[in-house]
Design a protein around this motif. Structure first.
Motif, PDB file in Angstrom:
ATOM      1  N   ASP A   1       1.292   9.042   2.454  1.00  0.00           N
ATOM      2  CA  ASP A   1       1.518   7.944   3.217  1.00  0.00           C
ATOM      3  C   ASP A   1       0.299   7.339   3.882  1.00  0.00           C
ATOM      4  O   ASP A   1      -0.089   5.999   3.910  1.00  0.00           O
ATOM      5  CB  ASP A   1       2.409   8.262   4.393  1.00  0.00           C
ATOM      6  CG  ASP A   1       3.759   8.210   4.134  1.00  0.00           C
ATOM      7  OD1 ASP A   1       4.209   7.631   2.884  1.00  0.00           O
ATOM      8  OD2 ASP A   1       4.665   8.847   4.967  1.00  0.00           O
ATOM      9  N   VAL A   2      -0.884   8.217   3.915  1.00  0.00           N
ATOM     10  CA  VAL A   2      -1.937   7.934   4.336  1.00  0.00           C
ATOM     11  C   VAL A   2      -2.959   7.000   3.414  1.00  0.00           C
ATOM     12  O   VAL A   2      -3.497   6.001   3.461  1.00  0.00           O
ATOM     13  CB  VAL A   2      -3.103   9.121   4.975  1.00  0.00           C
ATOM     14  CG1 VAL A   2      -4.676   8.775   5.393  1.00  0.00           C
ATOM     15  CG2 VAL A   2      -2.067   9.782   5.928  1.00  0.00           C
ATOM     16  N   ALA A   3      -3.021   7.765   2.163  1.00  0.00           N
ATOM     17  CA  ALA A   3      -3.802   7.036   1.096  1.00  0.00           C
ATOM     18  C   ALA A   3      -3.071   5.902   0.574  1.00  0.00           C
ATOM     19  O   ALA A   3      -3.591   4.890   0.349  1.00  0.00           O
ATOM     20  CB  ALA A   3      -3.855   7.905  -0.108  1.00  0.00           C
ATOM     21  N   ALA A   4      -1.943   5.864   0.559  1.00  0.00           N
ATOM     22  CA  ALA A   4      -1.027   4.776   0.489  1.00  0.00           C
ATOM     23  C   ALA A   4      -1.159   3.572   1.203  1.00  0.00           C
ATOM     24  O   ALA A   4      -1.228   2.139   0.943  1.00  0.00           O
ATOM     25  CB  ALA A   4       0.585   4.891   0.432  1.00  0.00           C
ATOM     26  N   GLY A   5      -1.417   3.748   2.524  1.00  0.00           N
ATOM     27  CA  GLY A   5      -1.658   2.602   3.636  1.00  0.00           C
ATOM     28  C   GLY A   5      -2.894   1.893   3.202  1.00  0.00           C
ATOM     29  O   GLY A   5      -2.994   0.846   3.362  1.00  0.00           O
ATOM     30  N   GLU A   6      -3.931   2.593   2.833  1.00  0.00           N
ATOM     31  CA  GLU A   6      -5.242   2.066   2.528  1.00  0.00           C
ATOM     32  C   GLU A   6      -5.054   1.192   1.193  1.00  0.00           C
ATOM     33  O   GLU A   6      -5.630  -0.227   1.341  1.00  0.00           O
ATOM     34  CB  GLU A   6      -6.418   3.138   2.380  1.00  0.00           C
ATOM     35  CG  GLU A   6      -7.606   2.594   1.899  1.00  0.00           C
ATOM     36  CD  GLU A   6      -8.651   3.698   1.510  1.00  0.00           C
ATOM     37  OE1 GLU A   6      -9.474   3.964   2.297  1.00  0.00           O
ATOM     38  OE2 GLU A   6      -8.313   4.419   0.459  1.00  0.00           O
ATOM     39  N   ALA A   7      -4.526   1.709   0.225  1.00  0.00           N
ATOM     40  CA  ALA A   7      -4.309   1.168  -1.036  1.00  0.00           C
ATOM     41  C   ALA A   7      -3.177  -0.108  -0.906  1.00  0.00           C
ATOM     42  O   ALA A   7      -3.587  -1.164  -1.436  1.00  0.00           O
ATOM     43  CB  ALA A   7      -3.841   2.024  -2.011  1.00  0.00           C
ATOM     44  N   ALA A   8      -2.368   0.120  -0.067  1.00  0.00           N
ATOM     45  CA  ALA A   8      -1.210  -1.185   0.048  1.00  0.00           C
ATOM     46  C   ALA A   8      -2.124  -2.454   0.962  1.00  0.00           C
ATOM     47  O   ALA A   8      -1.821  -3.376   0.589  1.00  0.00           O
ATOM     48  CB  ALA A   8      -0.184  -0.537   0.966  1.00  0.00           C
ATOM     49  N   ASN A   9      -2.907  -1.981   1.782  1.00  0.00           N
ATOM     50  CA  ASN A   9      -3.423  -3.192   2.440  1.00  0.00           C
ATOM     51  C   ASN A   9      -4.773  -3.753   1.507  1.00  0.00           C
ATOM     52  O   ASN A   9      -4.507  -4.931   1.417  1.00  0.00           O
ATOM     53  CB  ASN A   9      -4.395  -2.467   3.720  1.00  0.00           C
ATOM     54  CG  ASN A   9      -3.444  -2.567   5.017  1.00  0.00           C
ATOM     55  OD1 ASN A   9      -3.344  -3.628   5.434  1.00  0.00           O
ATOM     56  ND2 ASN A   9      -3.091  -1.206   5.362  1.00  0.00           N
ATOM     57  N   MET A  10      -5.270  -2.766   0.733  1.00  0.00           N
ATOM     58  CA  MET A  10      -6.163  -3.520  -0.043  1.00  0.00           C
ATOM     59  C   MET A  10      -5.516  -4.213  -1.201  1.00  0.00           C
ATOM     60  O   MET A  10      -5.919  -5.457  -1.584  1.00  0.00           O
ATOM     61  CB  MET A  10      -7.008  -2.595  -1.096  1.00  0.00           C
ATOM     62  CG  MET A  10      -7.943  -1.679   0.134  1.00  0.00           C
ATOM     63  SD  MET A  10      -9.181  -0.300  -0.881  1.00  0.00           S
ATOM     64  CE  MET A  10     -10.032   0.155   0.398  1.00  0.00           C
ATOM     65  N   ALA A  11      -4.202  -3.883  -1.627  1.00  0.00           N
ATOM     66  CA  ALA A  11      -3.614  -4.503  -2.599  1.00  0.00           C
ATOM     67  C   ALA A  11      -2.981  -5.949  -2.077  1.00  0.00           C
ATOM     68  O   ALA A  11      -3.280  -7.004  -2.854  1.00  0.00           O
ATOM     69  CB  ALA A  11      -2.456  -3.731  -3.234  1.00  0.00           C
ATOM     70  N   LYS A  12      -2.621  -5.937  -0.953  1.00  0.00           N
ATOM     71  CA  LYS A  12      -2.100  -7.141  -0.461  1.00  0.00           C
ATOM     72  C   LYS A  12      -3.202  -8.247  -0.074  1.00  0.00           C
ATOM     73  O   LYS A  12      -3.131  -9.335  -0.262  1.00  0.00           O
ATOM     74  CB  LYS A  12      -1.626  -6.748   1.062  1.00  0.00           C
ATOM     75  CG  LYS A  12      -0.691  -8.023   1.730  1.00  0.00           C
ATOM     76  CD  LYS A  12      -1.728  -8.917   2.281  1.00  0.00           C
ATOM     77  CE  LYS A  12      -0.740 -10.092   3.035  1.00  0.00           C
ATOM     78  NZ  LYS A  12      -1.661 -11.073   3.801  1.00  0.00           N
ATOM     79  N   TYR A  13      -4.306  -7.821   0.124  1.00  0.00           N
ATOM     80  CA  TYR A  13      -5.430  -8.531   0.492  1.00  0.00           C
ATOM     81  C   TYR A  13      -6.041  -9.121  -0.859  1.00  0.00           C
ATOM     82  O   TYR A  13      -6.283 -10.279  -1.039  1.00  0.00           O
ATOM     83  CB  TYR A  13      -6.968  -7.744   0.859  1.00  0.00           C
ATOM     84  CG  TYR A  13      -8.094  -8.486   0.991  1.00  0.00           C
ATOM     85  CD1 TYR A  13      -8.347  -9.051   2.369  1.00  0.00           C
ATOM     86  CD2 TYR A  13      -8.951  -8.572   0.086  1.00  0.00           C
ATOM     87  CE1 TYR A  13      -9.440  -9.908   2.351  1.00  0.00           C
ATOM     88  CE2 TYR A  13      -9.955  -9.255   0.134  1.00  0.00           C
ATOM     89  CZ  TYR A  13     -10.553  -9.916   1.352  1.00  0.00           C
ATOM     90  OH  TYR A  13     -11.496 -10.762   1.562  1.00  0.00           O
ATOM     91  N   ALA A  14      -6.093  -8.341  -1.923  1.00  0.00           N
ATOM     92  CA  ALA A  14      -6.562  -8.802  -3.379  1.00  0.00           C
ATOM     93  C   ALA A  14      -5.569  -9.641  -3.948  1.00  0.00           C
ATOM     94  O   ALA A  14      -6.041 -10.819  -4.203  1.00  0.00           O
ATOM     95  CB  ALA A  14      -6.960  -7.740  -4.102  1.00  0.00           C
ATOM     96  N   ALA A  15      -4.280  -9.374  -3.786  1.00  0.00           N
ATOM     97  CA  ALA A  15      -3.199 -10.175  -4.356  1.00  0.00           C
ATOM     98  C   ALA A  15      -3.245 -11.687  -3.814  1.00  0.00           C
ATOM     99  O   ALA A  15      -2.903 -12.627  -4.117  1.00  0.00           O
ATOM    100  CB  ALA A  15      -1.998  -9.551  -4.150  1.00  0.00           C
ATOM    101  N   GLY A  16      -3.293 -11.719  -2.309  1.00  0.00           N
ATOM    102  CA  GLY A  16      -3.339 -12.869  -1.439  1.00  0.00           C
ATOM    103  C   GLY A  16      -4.561 -13.771  -2.036  1.00  0.00           C
ATOM    104  O   GLY A  16      -4.371 -14.928  -2.131  1.00  0.00           O
TER     105      GLY A  16
END
Length: 376
Positions: free
Chosen positions: A301-316
């Motif tokens: 969950d910790v690493a996923a939180g960082e990656a999920a935020n980055m993914a959402k930023y990059a995709a947006g």
């Protein structure tokens, strides 16, 4: 982690893409939802024991991305199976799992998600919706805004706060609120965004709920909350990538067909290079989304939180650029209803704003990843 998709994932993409193309840009939300459910796509991330496909967010994000790339995204996939289904599957009681998961998987029931408040914004610590005990029941009071699809949902998963008996501080908790609960009101928010799913403001006026409406452990609310928010970010990335791919495909077709001075406009680098750049940025965003989904499905969950935020930023960011370039490639035609991409201008901006703004993601990365001091 392999960055190359499995044969099963490739087959899933192909099948969902065919479904999306059959419905097309003028899709009927209810018809598409029903067919996607019948084919097992809505519950692909939910446990097999409760009628789901036994997959994860990786598979669910593929479904949403491919539907979006066909011009037929289902926004409630972010909410019902991804957020609510995940939270109930991980933390719900056995009764809640039996009651909700099979129905979420087969599409016969949907669930909305209410967290945002008028005065809280991105600061979840300022959530003012409170839950207090009244005998064996709970009483919920507060307001929520920008809640998607409440009118079509059978219940809403509401984020409230209860008082910690040891410290007196308020802590987040999650409650399942039926749509017909007394004191549970809704008002539609008129949006410039043209989408089948509507936005609502909710009022909770001493909504009485039984003890079993509480999801999971009262003392683990924050953990449970973020277990739902990471899939939300990953699925929002899928939504944005699909939208960007759809706009880009329309622009590519136009650039091949539109001829000026006996030459297709796509032969000119001023047209071709921005489209190529948009494609590259969408592909990069997808890689981060796949990483985030993999980490989440593996339980990190910790690493996923960082990656999920980055993914959402990059995709947006990639989505906004792809849509803008698509409209610009079509010129005046890009603003007509006939070509159907002008409406994506507003929709693409949502990917930068919701469910968390790009600025708050930059705050997260600067604080959590880079270790820089907070400004607030």
């Amino acid at each position: 982690m392999s960055t190359i998709e499995t044969d099963e994932h490739k087959a899933l993409r192909e099948a969902v893409s065919a479904l999306g193309k059959r419905h097309g840009r003028d899709y009927d939300r209810e018809a598409l939802w029903a067919e996607a459910a019948k084919l097992g796509y809505l519950g692909v991330n939910l446990p097999e024991a409760y009628g789901g496909g036994g997959g994860g967010i990786a598979e669910l994000s593929i479904v949403l991305e491919e539907l979006g790339a066909a011009g037929a995204p289902l926004l409630m996939m972010i909410v019902s199976p991804a957020i609510c289904g995940t939270v109930i599957a991980r933390f719900g009681t056995e009764s809640q799992k039996r009651d909700w998961l099979p129905a979420l998987a087969d599409g016969t029931r949907t669930m909305a998600f209410g967290i945002t408040e008028p005065d809280a914004g991105s600061n979840s610590h300022r959530i003012s919706t409170t839950a207090r005990r009244d005998g064996a029941d709970w009483l919920l009071t507060g307001r929520k805004v920008f809640v998607s699809g409440v009118d079509i949902a059978d219940a809403t998963l509401i984020v409230g706060r209860t008082e910690d008996s040891r410290t007196g501080r308020l802590k987040p908790c999650l409650f399942i609120v039926p749509r017909d609960a007394p004191g549970f009101g809704r008002r539609r928010i008129e949006m410039e965004l043209d989408a089948p799913e509507k936005q609502f403001e909710l009022t909770l006026d001493d909504v009485r709920l039984p003890a079993e409406a509480l999801v999971g452990d009262e003392d683990a609310g924050l953990l449970q909350l973020f277990a739902g928010l990471n899939p939300e970010r990953i699925m929002t990335a899928a939504f944005a990538i699909g939208m960007g791919r759809y706009a880009l495909s329309r622009a590519i077709t136009y650039a091949k067909d539109r001829t000026v001075w006996n030459t297709p406009i796509g032969a000119h680098q001023a047209i071709a290079h921005p489209l190529a750049q948009a494609h590259i940025e969408l592909e990069l965003a997808r890689l981060m989304m796949q990483k985030a989904a993999h980490l989440y499905d593996e339980g990190d969950d910790v690493a996923a939180g960082e990656a999920a935020n980055m993914a959402k930023y990059a995709a947006g960011e990639a989505c906004v650029k792809a849509v803008d370039q698509a409209v610009h490639t079509l010129g005046g035609n890009g603003l007509t209803r006939e070509f159907g991409i002008a409406s994506l201008i507003t929709a693409a901006r949502v990917a930068r704003i919701a469910p968390v703004s790009r600025e708050m993601i930059l705050n997260y990365v600067s604080h959590q990843t880079l270790g820089l001091p907070k400004s607030y």
